[in-house]
Design a protein around this motif. Structure first.
Motif, PDB file in Angstrom:
ATOM      1  N   GLN A  69      41.234  43.934  33.079  1.00  9.63           N
ATOM      2  CA  GLN A  69      39.928  44.573  33.163  1.00  9.63           C
ATOM      3  C   GLN A  69      38.980  43.902  34.150  1.00  9.63           C
ATOM      4  O   GLN A  69      37.879  44.405  34.396  1.00  9.63           O
ATOM      5  N   ASP A  70      39.375  42.758  34.725  1.00  9.91           N
ATOM      6  CA  ASP A  70      38.609  42.142  35.798  1.00  9.91           C
ATOM      7  C   ASP A  70      38.881  42.793  37.155  1.00  9.91           C
ATOM      8  O   ASP A  70      38.211  42.452  38.135  1.00  9.91           O
ATOM      9  N   ILE A 120      27.449  40.052  37.622  1.00 10.00           N
ATOM     10  CA  ILE A 120      28.232  39.242  36.699  1.00 10.00           C
ATOM     11  C   ILE A 120      27.879  37.756  36.751  1.00 10.00           C
ATOM     12  O   ILE A 120      28.167  37.026  35.802  1.00 10.00           O
ATOM     13  N   LYS A 162      41.922  38.771  33.520  1.00 12.17           N
ATOM     14  CA  LYS A 162      42.417  39.867  32.706  1.00 12.17           C
ATOM     15  C   LYS A 162      42.513  41.126  33.552  1.00 12.17           C
ATOM     16  O   LYS A 162      41.792  41.266  34.539  1.00 12.17           O
ATOM     17  N   GLU A 199      27.199  37.238  33.023  1.00 15.90           N
ATOM     18  CA  GLU A 199      27.331  38.367  32.114  1.00 15.90           C
ATOM     19  C   GLU A 199      28.331  37.987  31.018  1.00 15.90           C
ATOM     20  O   GLU A 199      29.266  37.213  31.247  1.00 15.90           O
ATOM     21  N   ASP A 200      28.145  38.546  29.821  1.00 16.38           N
ATOM     22  CA  ASP A 200      28.922  38.102  28.664  1.00 16.38           C
ATOM     23  C   ASP A 200      30.434  38.227  28.862  1.00 16.38           C
ATOM     24  O   ASP A 200      31.194  37.392  28.360  1.00 16.38           O
ATOM     25  N   SER A 201      30.882  39.250  29.572  1.00 17.08           N
ATOM     26  CA  SER A 201      32.312  39.482  29.698  1.00 17.08           C
ATOM     27  C   SER A 201      33.034  38.411  30.520  1.00 17.08           C
ATOM     28  O   SER A 201      34.258  38.295  30.429  1.00 17.08           O
TER      29      SER A 201
END
Length: 129
Positions: free
Chosen positions: A89-90, A48, A87, A61-63
């Protein structure tokens, strides 16, 4: 004895921040590009963020781009990952890694296929909604 020791993980609410650290010992820190990976349950480990030997060049990384910042302090043999606007999702186990190379581009190519010289043991980050 070469060691990478991560710290700073924990539980945080969505929108909050954490700073991870990875302290290296037993190596010449300035010879290494450093990276951060994460792995969620049932998913592959992914790169990442990464930083060059000089600290001038970085990769995200884009996210996580725009939310996370990687930095290094050569006097302390430590690489950091500042994580903002977290978030759910992290949520993952976060690992640091070290790779000997003369440039960041080759180090990133190596890291993306799991070719690293040293791994840390990981630290858990959990983001609640």
């Amino acid at each position: 004895q070469v060691q990478l020791v991560e710290s700073g993980g924990g539980l945080v609410q969505a929108g909050g921040s954490l700073r991870l650290s990875c302290k290296a010992s037993g190596l010449t820190f300035t010879f290494y590009q450093m990276g951060w990976f994460r792995q969620a349950p049932g998913k592959e480990r992914e790169l990442i963020a990464a930083i060059s030997r000089t600290g001038v060049e970085t990769f995200y990384e884009d996210s996580v781009k725009g939310r996370f910042t990687i930095s290094r302090d050569d006097a302390e043999n430590t690489v950091y990952l500042q994580m903002n606007s977290l978030k759910p999702q992290d949520t993952a186990v976060y690992y640091c890694a070290a790779d000997v190379n003369t440039g960041l581009t080759l180090a990133i190519a190596n890291m993306k296929i799991g070719r690293v010289d040293y791994w840390g043991q990981g630290t858990q980050v959990t983001v609640s909604s």
